[in-house]
Design a protein around this motif. Structure first.
Motif, short mmCIF file in Angstrom:
data_model
loop_
_atom_site.label_atom_id
_atom_site.label_comp_id
_atom_site.label_asym_id
_atom_site.label_seq_id
_atom_site.Cartn_x
_atom_site.Cartn_y
_atom_site.Cartn_z
N ARG A 88 3.28 -1.16 3.45
CA ARG A 88 2.89 -2.39 4.14
C ARG A 88 2.47 -3.44 3.10
NH1 ARG A 88 -1.12 0.79 7.98
NH2 ARG A 88 -1.87 1.16 5.88
N ASP B 158 0.85 -1.19 0.00
CA ASP B 158 0.00 0.00 0.00
C ASP B 158 0.89 1.25 0.00
OD1 ASP B 158 0.96 0.15 2.58
OD2 ASP B 158 -0.99 -0.01 3.55
N THR C 174 10.16 -1.53 1.36
CA THR C 174 9.51 -2.71 1.93
C THR C 174 10.41 -3.94 1.80
OG1 THR C 174 7.34 -1.81 1.42
CG2 THR C 174 7.46 -4.17 1.83
N ILE D 283 0.57 -6.11 1.08
CA ILE D 283 -0.83 -6.51 0.96
C ILE D 283 -0.91 -7.94 0.42
CG2 ILE D 283 -3.00 -6.05 -0.22
CD1 ILE D 283 -2.19 -3.11 -0.26
N TRP E 240 3.41 -4.98 9.29
CA TRP E 240 2.10 -4.37 9.53
C TRP E 240 1.94 -3.97 10.99
CZ3 TRP E 240 -2.35 -2.67 7.33
CH2 TRP E 240 -2.44 -2.80 5.95
N TRP E 241 2.46 -4.79 11.88
CA TRP E 241 2.29 -4.58 13.30
C TRP E 241 3.13 -3.40 13.80
CZ3 TRP E 241 4.63 -7.98 17.59
CH2 TRP E 241 4.02 -7.72 18.81
#
Length: 136
Positions: A21, A17, A101, A23, A134-135
């Motif tokens: 993060r 995204d 990422t 997806i 993500w966390w």
């Protein structure tokens, strides 16, 4: 995992995204092309305004798929392409998000060095790393 002259190899294909993060992830053998994996990876996801990818994903099939969804493809032309497609270099600068990422994924030593012999174990490690991204 695929075999190459250097030994076992894999490729991680990812959709991220705007915040970087993950997806969607897909693991393929290293010798497989990038463009054929893109359409099945993007199909279940909702359409976005832009899709930035590198030259390995430059194919008419992917460009037609993205255009039909209402997504603007921001993919540089492969130097061997006969008919050049329009390309927005300003929008392409946002591709650094996915590069960051991959740097975060490769902070995990097990992903960077690809210790796992089985693809399912390597894929599980990639999913765990994506969850942590993500966390965090």
């Amino acid at each position: 995992m695929g075999r190459s002259r250097g030994g076992r190899s894999t490729k991680i294909h990812a959709v991220v995204d705007g915040c970087g993060r993950p997806i969607a992830l897909r693991i393929t053998p290293g010798q497989r092309g990038d463009a054929p994996v893109a359409v099945p990876l993007l199909t279940p996801l909702p359409a976005s305004r832009l899709c930035a990818a590198d030259t390995a994903y430059d194919s008419d099939t992917l460009r037609d798929f993205l255009t039909a969804r209402g997504t603007q493809p921001v993919i540089p032309n492969n130097p061997t392409r006969k008919r050049m497609q329009p390309f927005d270099p300003i929008a392409y600068k946002r591709r650094n998000i996915i590069e960051r990422t991959f740097c975060r994924l490769k902070d995990w030593r097990r992903i960077a060095t690809r210790y796992d012999k089985l693809m399912i174990n390597f894929e599980a490690t990639c999913y765990i790393a994506a969850l942590v991204i993500w966390w965090a």
